[in-house]
Design a protein around this motif. Structure first.
Motif, PDB file in Angstrom:
ATOM      1  N   ASP B  58       0.898  -1.293   0.027  1.00 25.00           N
ATOM      2  CA  ASP B  58      -0.142   0.152   0.008  1.00 25.00           C
ATOM      3  C   ASP B  58       0.893   1.176   0.023  1.00 25.00           C
ATOM      4  N   PRO B  61       3.234   1.488  -4.117  1.00 29.90           N
ATOM      5  CA  PRO B  61       2.480   1.079  -5.352  1.00 29.90           C
ATOM      6  C   PRO B  61       3.454   0.623  -6.489  1.00 29.90           C
ATOM      7  N   PRO B  89      -4.808  -4.245  -3.518  1.00 31.87           N
ATOM      8  CA  PRO B  89      -3.651  -3.716  -4.306  1.00 31.87           C
ATOM      9  C   PRO B  89      -3.067  -4.813  -5.363  1.00 31.87           C
TER      10      PRO B  89
END
Lengths: 173, 177
Positions: B58, B61, B89
């Motif tokens: 998180d 990225p 994610p």
């Protein structure tokens, strides 16, 4: 029936977290914390609702490995769920995580089940080497929040304890 | 597969990935295969490894994060699969070393079968089971949760008891954090 009223201190507390530069917050829902979370979202902070408090600390530890500061917001009962994550990951790893703890089991508590962990919270934290700072007046909140975020940046995990005297968030008939 | 083969397959398929290894066989395997490379080895906090990987993914990225976790580890923090399903994610992969036992404590059996792939699928996450290195390599291109079957328990070698401060400094240095 439960009504939720945010304390006037909640938005300033959230603003203090944002302005102190946290990168994200993780939490397990609690009524007294709702006002903080609402304001964090208004400020476009990343807030993750996770399933368990020890998971919040592990998630925040992951953020810390990336050099970020992720606050964890929890009710003190969740501290009981979190002891191993704190004791074997966060503290020995020097992964500073600012904690905002909504206290139960303190002055005026009417649920006997909340008492033992509430009574033990400062001692449990202290036993792990984690400092905690109880706040009972609205004007104490912002400096305490700023303090624990600054400590987190230095790799020190510390907790603000939102005591019942501060009000807000709980009004059960 | 053995645990080290799982990790070798991951590092070949995703050479730039940051690995997060749970306490025990996974940590030893990652240390052995990567020659103590700059990865996150967790020396405690059983049940927390997937959540650590989720936080890392998180936060960054731009980095592929692969959690390498035992099946006992997964069960202790299984609810994190729900969190992964909520956040979804795109840069996180969870590889479960599915051998059906708690290896580091002597091989006691799990209370029930792992079923990580089936649970992940029920949560809407792309998932797969992999019985061979070839299947694992294929799954690493498509799945978020992979149940990698470990048929033979072979201790990879290095101690899983790492210096937590060294891990923090090494990983932050790698990430430029």
């Amino acid at each position: 029936m439960t009504t939720i009223t945010a304390g006037a201190w909640a938005a300033p507390a959230a603003d203090a977290l944002v302005d102190a530069g946290i990168d994200a917050a993780a939490f397990v829902p609690d009524s007294r914390l709702d006002g903080i979370v609402s304001r964090l979202l208004e400020r476009e902070m990343v807030v993750r609702t996770l399933t368990r408090e020890e998971e919040c600390f592990a998630y925040a530890a992951g953020r810390s490995y990336a050099g970020q500061v992720c606050a964890v917001l929890l009710q003190c009962s969740g501290l009981g769920n979190s002891l191993n994550a704190l004791g074997s990951l966060v503290v020995p790893g020097g992964l500073g995580i600012p904690m905002v703890v909504s206290m139960r089991g303190t002055l005026g508590e009417t649920n006997p089940a909340q008492m033992p962990i509430g009574v033990a919270t400062p001692a449990l934290l202290n036993a792990l080497g984690i400092s905690s700072f109880a706040v009972r007046r609205p004007d104490e909140v912002v400096p305490a929040v700023e303090g624990v975020v600054a400590m987190a940046r230095a790799g020190i995990t510390a907790a603000v304890l939102l005591e019942s005297e501060i009000g807000g968030g709980r009004d059960r008939g | 597969m053995i645990a080290a083969e799982v990790v070798t397959t991951i590092t070949k398929a995703l050479p730039d990935a940051l690995l997060v290894a749970s306490l025990g066989t996974a940590t030893s395997a990652v240390r052995a295969v990567t020659d103590d490379g700059p990865h996150v080895s967790i020396a405690g906090a059983m049940g927390g490894a997937v959540a650590v990987a989720l936080g890392l993914a998180d936060a960054r990225p731009d980095v592929t994060v692969v959690a390498v976790v035992g099946d006992g580890e997964l069960l202790m923090g299984a609810s994190t699969l729900w969190s992964v399903a909520g956040i979804r994610p795109q840069n996180l992969v969870v590889v479960v070393l599915a051998d059906g036992v708690y290896s580091i404590t002597g091989g006691q059996p799990l209370p029930a079968g792992c079923q990580a792939a089936a649970v992940a699928a029920a949560l809407g996450l792309p998932s797969a089971t992999a019985d061979t290195a070839a299947e694992l390599a294929e799954a690493l291109t498509t799945a978020t949760v992979i149940e990698a079957t470990v048929h033979e328990r072979v201790w990879p070698g290095p101690s899983p008891f790492v210096d937590p401060h060294a891990v923090r400094l090494t990983v932050r240095s790698r990430l430029g954090a």
